[in-house]
Design a protein around this motif. Structure first.
Motif, PDB file in Angstrom:
ATOM      1  N   SER A 160      38.912  62.271 -64.176  1.00 22.73           N
ATOM      2  CA  SER A 160      39.887  61.308 -64.707  1.00 22.73           C
ATOM      3  C   SER A 160      39.510  59.853 -64.493  1.00 22.73           C
ATOM      4  CB  SER A 160      41.259  61.567 -64.070  1.00 22.73           C
ATOM      5  OG  SER A 160      41.208  61.310 -62.670  1.00 22.73           O
ATOM      6  N   GLY A 161      38.576  59.586 -63.602  1.00 21.00           N
ATOM      7  CA  GLY A 161      38.215  58.208 -63.301  1.00 21.00           C
ATOM      8  C   GLY A 161      39.126  57.552 -62.282  1.00 21.00           C
ATOM      9  N   GLU A 162      40.174  58.271 -61.846  1.00 18.53           N
ATOM     10  CA  GLU A 162      41.059  57.726 -60.827  1.00 18.53           C
ATOM     11  C   GLU A 162      40.386  57.779 -59.459  1.00 18.53           C
ATOM     12  OE1 GLU A 162      44.661  59.906 -60.969  1.00 18.53           O
ATOM     13  OE2 GLU A 162      45.245  59.177 -62.966  1.00 18.53           O
ATOM     14  N   ASP A 163      40.735  56.814 -58.612  1.00 22.08           N
ATOM     15  CA  ASP A 163      40.139  56.765 -57.284  1.00 22.08           C
ATOM     16  C   ASP A 163      40.616  57.926 -56.418  1.00 22.08           C
ATOM     17  OD1 ASP A 163      38.685  54.542 -57.829  1.00 22.08           O
ATOM     18  OD2 ASP A 163      39.991  53.125 -56.807  1.00 22.08           O
ATOM     19  N   ALA A 164      39.698  58.480 -55.633  1.00 24.75           N
ATOM     20  CA  ALA A 164      40.016  59.542 -54.676  1.00 24.75           C
ATOM     21  C   ALA A 164      39.207  59.297 -53.412  1.00 24.75           C
ATOM     22  CB  ALA A 164      39.695  60.915 -55.253  1.00 24.75           C
ATOM     23  N   ASN A 165      39.694  59.840 -52.306  1.00 22.97           N
ATOM     24  CA  ASN A 165      39.016  59.640 -51.028  1.00 22.97           C
ATOM     25  C   ASN A 165      37.745  60.483 -50.938  1.00 22.97           C
ATOM     26  OD1 ASN A 165      41.099  57.977 -50.284  1.00 22.97           O
ATOM     27  ND2 ASN A 165      42.118  59.474 -48.980  1.00 22.97           N
ATOM     28  N   ALA A 166      36.697  59.865 -50.415  1.00 27.86           N
ATOM     29  CA  ALA A 166      35.447  60.571 -50.147  1.00 27.86           C
ATOM     30  C   ALA A 166      35.017  60.243 -48.730  1.00 27.86           C
ATOM     31  CB  ALA A 166      34.357  60.157 -51.140  1.00 27.86           C
ATOM     32  N   GLN A 167      34.304  61.166 -48.112  1.00 25.79           N
ATOM     33  CA  GLN A 167      33.866  60.965 -46.736  1.00 25.79           C
ATOM     34  C   GLN A 167      32.431  60.439 -46.726  1.00 25.79           C
ATOM     35  OE1 GLN A 167      34.881  64.151 -44.171  1.00 25.79           O
ATOM     36  NE2 GLN A 167      33.974  63.239 -42.348  1.00 25.79           N
ATOM     37  N   PHE A 168      32.289  59.265 -46.131  1.00 29.96           N
ATOM     38  CA  PHE A 168      31.002  58.572 -46.021  1.00 29.96           C
ATOM     39  C   PHE A 168      30.582  58.683 -44.558  1.00 29.96           C
ATOM     40  CE2 PHE A 168      28.790  54.210 -46.883  1.00 29.96           C
ATOM     41  CZ  PHE A 168      27.581  54.863 -46.992  1.00 29.96           C
ATOM     42  N   ARG A 169      29.570  59.515 -44.290  1.00 30.60           N
ATOM     43  CA  ARG A 169      29.196  59.831 -42.913  1.00 30.60           C
ATOM     44  C   ARG A 169      27.898  59.139 -42.511  1.00 30.60           C
ATOM     45  NH1 ARG A 169      30.553  63.859 -39.360  1.00 30.60           N
ATOM     46  NH2 ARG A 169      31.863  64.847 -40.970  1.00 30.60           N
ATOM     47  N   GLY A 170      27.937  58.505 -41.365  1.00 30.15           N
ATOM     48  CA  GLY A 170      26.730  57.959 -40.769  1.00 30.15           C
ATOM     49  C   GLY A 170      26.170  58.931 -39.756  1.00 30.15           C
ATOM     50  N   VAL A 171      24.891  59.264 -39.880  1.00 33.05           N
ATOM     51  CA  VAL A 171      24.281  60.259 -38.995  1.00 33.05           C
ATOM     52  C   VAL A 171      22.972  59.725 -38.439  1.00 33.05           C
ATOM     53  CG1 VAL A 171      25.315  62.175 -40.275  1.00 33.05           C
ATOM     54  CG2 VAL A 171      23.020  61.388 -40.883  1.00 33.05           C
ATOM     55  N   LYS A 189      15.269  61.631 -48.541  1.00 34.01           N
ATOM     56  CA  LYS A 189      16.215  61.208 -47.509  1.00 34.01           C
ATOM     57  C   LYS A 189      16.333  59.681 -47.502  1.00 34.01           C
ATOM     58  CE  LYS A 189      15.262  65.051 -44.316  1.00 34.01           C
ATOM     59  NZ  LYS A 189      14.815  65.402 -42.944  1.00 34.01           N
ATOM     60  N   PHE A 190      17.434  59.201 -46.941  1.00 36.86           N
ATOM     61  CA  PHE A 190      17.607  57.750 -46.793  1.00 36.86           C
ATOM     62  C   PHE A 190      16.673  57.215 -45.700  1.00 36.86           C
ATOM     63  CE2 PHE A 190      20.864  59.887 -44.189  1.00 36.86           C
ATOM     64  CZ  PHE A 190      20.532  59.419 -42.918  1.00 36.86           C
ATOM     65  N   ASN A 191      16.315  55.948 -45.814  1.00 35.77           N
ATOM     66  CA  ASN A 191      15.537  55.273 -44.788  1.00 35.77           C
ATOM     67  C   ASN A 191      16.469  54.608 -43.787  1.00 35.77           C
ATOM     68  OD1 ASN A 191      12.866  55.836 -45.718  1.00 35.77           O
ATOM     69  ND2 ASN A 191      13.130  54.298 -47.332  1.00 35.77           N
ATOM     70  N   VAL A 192      16.046  54.569 -42.524  1.00 35.46           N
ATOM     71  CA  VAL A 192      16.843  53.949 -41.467  1.00 35.46           C
ATOM     72  C   VAL A 192      16.866  52.435 -41.647  1.00 35.46           C
ATOM     73  CG1 VAL A 192      17.012  53.566 -38.970  1.00 35.46           C
ATOM     74  CG2 VAL A 192      16.321  55.808 -39.860  1.00 35.46           C
ATOM     75  N   LEU A 239      28.983  61.949 -48.396  1.00 38.43           N
ATOM     76  CA  LEU A 239      27.892  61.011 -48.608  1.00 38.43           C
ATOM     77  C   LEU A 239      27.326  60.678 -47.235  1.00 38.43           C
ATOM     78  CD1 LEU A 239      30.092  60.549 -50.958  1.00 38.43           C
ATOM     79  CD2 LEU A 239      29.001  58.319 -51.247  1.00 38.43           C
ATOM     80  N   TRP A 240      25.991  60.666 -47.103  1.00 36.51           N
ATOM     81  CA  TRP A 240      25.362  60.418 -45.807  1.00 36.51           C
ATOM     82  C   TRP A 240      24.495  59.164 -45.863  1.00 36.51           C
ATOM     83  CZ3 TRP A 240      23.153  65.261 -42.845  1.00 36.51           C
ATOM     84  CH2 TRP A 240      24.215  66.121 -42.534  1.00 36.51           C
ATOM     85  N   THR A 241      24.474  58.458 -44.738  1.00 36.06           N
ATOM     86  CA  THR A 241      23.583  57.320 -44.567  1.00 36.06           C
ATOM     87  C   THR A 241      23.222  57.190 -43.089  1.00 36.06           C
ATOM     88  OG1 THR A 241      23.216  54.991 -45.125  1.00 36.06           O
ATOM     89  CG2 THR A 241      25.369  55.559 -44.204  1.00 36.06           C
ATOM     90  N   ASP A 242      22.373  56.224 -42.772  1.00 38.59           N
ATOM     91  CA  ASP A 242      22.000  55.945 -41.383  1.00 38.59           C
ATOM     92  C   ASP A 242      23.215  55.419 -40.625  1.00 38.59           C
ATOM     93  OD1 ASP A 242      20.507  55.172 -39.050  1.00 38.59           O
ATOM     94  OD2 ASP A 242      20.532  53.135 -39.865  1.00 38.59           O
ATOM     95  N   ILE A 243      23.461  55.938 -39.429  1.00 40.28           N
ATOM     96  CA  ILE A 243      24.674  55.583 -38.695  1.00 40.28           C
ATOM     97  C   ILE A 243      24.724  54.108 -38.326  1.00 40.28           C
ATOM     98  CG2 ILE A 243      23.661  56.262 -36.466  1.00 40.28           C
ATOM     99  CD1 ILE A 243      26.547  57.148 -35.663  1.00 40.28           C
ATOM    100  N   GLU A 244      23.590  53.524 -37.974  1.00 42.62           N
ATOM    101  CA  GLU A 244      23.601  52.115 -37.589  1.00 42.62           C
ATOM    102  C   GLU A 244      23.884  51.219 -38.801  1.00 42.62           C
ATOM    103  OE1 GLU A 244      23.765  51.282 -34.603  1.00 42.62           O
ATOM    104  OE2 GLU A 244      23.226  53.238 -33.778  1.00 42.62           O
TER     105      GLU A 244
END
Length: 437
Positions: A160-171, A189-192, A239-244
């Motif tokens: 629908s294009g409506e906003d919804a909550n997503a979990q953005f995790r730093g690991v 993978k993402f770079n630190v 969604l995952w990214t570098d924790i720092e």
């Protein structure tokens, strides 16, 4: 007199309700036993064989009453289809979260916290945790621990294009070793230290703009999607990214949880004992299997309760539909039933004949409803709010157990729907019905 009739009707209704509840809760061994006993009675007793002959007569006339009979089949199919679909939603959500954890890893939260959202672990506690017994070590002798931070963000849904909550995790980098089932299926993978993100394949399907190479704005900063991972569990929704990098972007100075690898079968017991004995660490430890299983309990109970309530309401409607149809069938077959009574068919075989006919129609409706639910909903992907107030993507799971439960509901509806018309058929005045010939 009226009071006695009212009390008698009330007792009859209570007996029917209690009987239905007992039938729904009956295990398959009990149902099989009842079926075997019924089959033996029909095959080995004179009354049973007469009832079977009367049933054949009724079934032979079904094509002439197919329009009315289809009301029972379609009504019961609707009940079973809705019930199985709703229970499949709960089963799918429960299975997704239960698959997320295992007994070889543990999650540490602040004492008394039920979820990551209300947990805070200070950064100075991380080195202390790494020195505790029971935690696995990597090839370099370092403790396998992953401090993690979770941020709820808004993303437009694909539907629908409506906003919804997503979990953005730093690991940390150790997160990949702790969860070896998670693998990159597209990109890298993402770079630190860089604002790069990898997304779960469930999140990619649930939200817009998460294709590899695209840029999204989160926390007033631009982030680049560099990869897609597959987990086969609740992490597929994240969604995952570098924790720092995440900590700096959202000015988060503490961790929310620390996930650790356990050292063998005794690792968790050793870790828990060490935490209890260290006054500096007011933390609770759970295996990740226990933690994620507990997250499903409340929603699963709600879904099951709603399923039963909605199913019961629809079942009442289906029962009345079956009652009307079978009463009409009995009235339309009055001469036929009276003739059967006149040539020697007693009351019990007539009752059993009408009951078996109704149960056959209920069985057809149950099978039809189960097949429709399986064809439409099994594997159907949806999302709902999880314990961290973010969307969890999961699939409906139509299991054999749910189909069996739906079939028992169908037969229960047929039992009630055919009982009173069957009794009426057995009490039908022979002389009055024969005068109409």
């Amino acid at each position: 007199m009226k009071k006695n009739v009212w009390i008698g009707n009330l007792i009859a209704v209570l007996c029917i309700v209690i009987g239905l509840v007992a039938w729904i809760m009956l295990p398959w061994q009990g149902v099989l036993g009842i079926v075997v006993l019924l089959a033996l009675w029909l095959a080995l007793t004179g009354t049973g064989r007469v009832a079977l002959a009367a049933t054949r007569i009724g079934i032979a006339s079904l094509p002439q009453r197919w329009g009315a009979s289809s009301v029972i089949i379609v009504g019961i199919a609707g009940v079973v289809g809705v019930l199985v679909a709703m229970l499949a939603m709960g089963a799918g959500f429960e299975a997704t979260l239960k698959q997320t954890g295992n007994d070889t890893t543990a999650i540490l939260l602040r004492g008394g916290s039920q979820a990551e959202t209300n947990s805070v672990i200070t950064r100075d506690q991380s080195p202390l945790i790494g020195s505790l017994p029971g935690i696995a070590k990597d090839a370099q002798g370092r403790a396998v621990i992953s401090p993690e931070l979770s941020q709820v963000v808004n993303l437009p849904t694909a539907s629908s294009g409506e906003d919804a909550n997503a979990q953005f995790r730093g690991v940390s980098d150790a997160a990949w070793a702790i969860r070896p089932n998670i693998r990159i299926v597209e990109g890298r993978k993402f770079n630190v230290g860089v604002r790069e993100i990898v997304v779960g394949q469930g999140a990619k399907g649930q939200y817009r703009g998460l294709d590899v190479g695209k840029t999204i704005k989160l926390g007033n900063q631009d982030w680049t999607i560099v990869g897609v991972f597959a987990a086969g569990d609740a992490f597929d929704s994240e969604l995952w990214t570098d924790i720092e990098t995440l900590s700096s972007a959202y000015d988060r100075r503490a961790y929310q949880s620390i996930t650790v690898g356990l050292d063998g079968k005794e690792g968790f017991a050793q870790l828990k004992a060490a935490l209890d004995n260290d006054p500096r660490l007011k933390l609770d430890a759970q295996t990740t299997q226990d933690y994620y299983s507990k997250q499903t309990q409340q929603l699963t109970i709600i879904i099951k309760a709603l399923s039963i309530v909605i199913g019961a309401i629809m079942a009442i409607g289906a029962v009345f539909g079956a009652l009307n149809t079978m009463y009409a069938a009995v009235a339309g077959r009055a001469r036929e039933i009276a003739t059967m009574r006149a040539i020697g068919f007693r009351g019990l075989p007539v009752v059993m004949a009408v009951m078996l006919e109704t149960m056959l129609l209920a069985l057809l409706g149950g099978v039809l409803g189960g097949l429709v639910a399986w064809a439409i909903f099994n594997g159907y992907s949806v999302a709902t709010l999880g314990s961290n107030f973010s969307q969890v993507v999961f699939q409906f799971k139509v299991t054999p157990e749910l189909l069996w439960s739906g079939l028992k509901w169908a037969l229960g509806i047929g039992l009630v729907g055919g009982l009173f018309p069957a009794l009426r058929a057995a009490r039908l005045p022979i002389t009055q019905a024969l005068r109409a010939i």
